[in-house]
Design a protein around this motif. Structure first.
Motif, PDB file in Angstrom:
ATOM      1  N   TRP A 177       0.854 -13.700 -23.537  1.00  0.00           N
ATOM      2  CA  TRP A 177       1.381 -14.916 -22.934  1.00  0.00           C
ATOM      3  C   TRP A 177       2.842 -14.694 -22.580  1.00  0.00           C
ATOM      4  O   TRP A 177       3.627 -14.242 -23.419  1.00  0.00           O
ATOM      5  N   TYR A 179       6.312 -16.492 -21.209  1.00  0.00           N
ATOM      6  CA  TYR A 179       6.974 -17.778 -21.033  1.00  0.00           C
ATOM      7  C   TYR A 179       8.300 -17.551 -20.320  1.00  0.00           C
ATOM      8  O   TYR A 179       9.180 -16.842 -20.824  1.00  0.00           O
ATOM      9  N   TYR A 210       3.632 -19.113 -18.194  1.00  0.00           N
ATOM     10  CA  TYR A 210       4.166 -20.478 -18.173  1.00  0.00           C
ATOM     11  C   TYR A 210       5.580 -20.458 -17.603  1.00  0.00           C
ATOM     12  O   TYR A 210       6.385 -19.579 -17.941  1.00  0.00           O
ATOM     13  N   ILE A 212       8.861 -22.844 -17.700  1.00  0.00           N
ATOM     14  CA  ILE A 212       9.367 -23.991 -18.462  1.00  0.00           C
ATOM     15  C   ILE A 212      10.824 -24.268 -18.092  1.00  0.00           C
ATOM     16  O   ILE A 212      11.685 -23.379 -18.220  1.00  0.00           O
ATOM     17  N   THR A 225       9.390 -17.900 -30.270  1.00  0.00           N
ATOM     18  CA  THR A 225       8.551 -18.785 -29.450  1.00  0.00           C
ATOM     19  C   THR A 225       8.024 -19.963 -30.262  1.00  0.00           C
ATOM     20  O   THR A 225       8.020 -21.106 -29.784  1.00  0.00           O
ATOM     21  N   ILE A 241       7.091 -28.020 -19.004  1.00  0.00           N
ATOM     22  CA  ILE A 241       6.258 -27.004 -18.356  1.00  0.00           C
ATOM     23  C   ILE A 241       6.051 -27.388 -16.897  1.00  0.00           C
ATOM     24  O   ILE A 241       5.449 -28.415 -16.581  1.00  0.00           O
ATOM     25  N   LYS A 244       1.613 -23.310 -14.730  1.00  0.00           N
ATOM     26  CA  LYS A 244       0.896 -22.352 -15.576  1.00  0.00           C
ATOM     27  C   LYS A 244      -0.008 -21.506 -14.683  1.00  0.00           C
ATOM     28  O   LYS A 244      -0.689 -22.035 -13.792  1.00  0.00           O
TER      29      LYS A 244
END
Length: 255
Positions: A177, A179, A210, A212, A225, A241, A244
């Protein structure tokens, strides 16, 4: 005639005596053998101790620059046909990770093989640098990238500890993932982020991405995180957010 009967009776007594003695000795030998076999049979606690020791040695051999502390072990059951051992890492501030002990059907000498998800710590910096360098080609604004990894026995067995993060992710050895924290609202940078996502997809890399928006990049850069999202949830840190994405097999899905 009486003398003959008397001799026959004596012979029968002798035969029965020898037979009884032989059976008794055979029974004693069998009991002794059974006792020896039983004493050699490992109990569940014996197996656990063996697995803990072997897992500890496995970590020392593969990661000699860190010190590990055993925390706990989960037994095999209907849901898990492998042992799950939790360890702490001294190098990474006593954060915990898992070692998995799986049955090795191909060897009686080494009945268990081991894998781990320690990579979530030692690959983290390389992962964040990897994606940051790619994003800098498209996004001029200040940003912070954080990366987390899939864990569990599936990821642990797929990861090649002899390869770099880049080699693992490009060989599709695991999902991670990504971010992106930025002080720009998504609508101002959406085209740049989509170009970034397209490059990842074109390289057949599997990630969940993602974007943000936050005004507290300095704080975000210092937090893990988990802590970031705990702070956002408690309204101690601002974060929204904006988008995505999911990339897999050269495709992009936007949510």
């Amino acid at each position: 005639m009486k003398k003959g009967k008397r001799l026959l009776a004596i012979l029968l007594v002798l035969i029965l005596s020898v037979s009884t003695a032989g059976c008794s000795k055979f029974a004693q030998q069998n009991q002794s053998s059974s006792d020896t076999t039983s004493s050699k049979k490992m109990t569940l606690e014996d197996v656990k101790k063996r697995v803990i020791n072997e897992a500890s040695e496995y970590l020392k051999k593969n990661y000699p620059d860190d010190n590990f502390t055993f925390v706990s072990i989960g037994s095999t059951n209907w849901a898990y046909n492998y042992y799950r051992l939790s360890f702490k890492s001294e190098k990474y501030d006593n954060q915990q990770f898992m070692v998995y002990g799986s049955l090795n059907d191909e060897s009686e000498v080494t009945p268990y093989t081991y894998s781990d998800d320690y990579y979530q710590y030692y690959m983290k910096d390389d992962a964040e640098e990897y994606f940051s360098l790619k994003l800098k080609k498209y996004l001029e604004n200040e940003f912070v990238i954080k990366v987390t990894f899939t864990t569990g026995i599936g990821g642990a067995k797929a990861v090649n500890n002899n390869q770099t993060f880049a080699e693992n992710i490009e060989n599709d050895n695991f999902l991670c993932w990504v971010y992106i924290f930025s002080n720009q609202e998504f609508e101002n940078v959406d085209s740049q982020i989509e170009k970034f996502a397209k490059e990842i997809a074109d390289n057949n890399i599997t990630v969940t991405l993602y974007y943000i928006y936050t005004k507290q990049l300095t704080t975000v850069s210092k937090y893990t995180t988990n802590k970031i999202f705990d702070e956002i949830e408690s309204y101690s840190l601002d974060g929204n957010i904006g988008a995505k994405y999911y990339t897999h097999d050269g495709t992009i899905k936007k949510y």
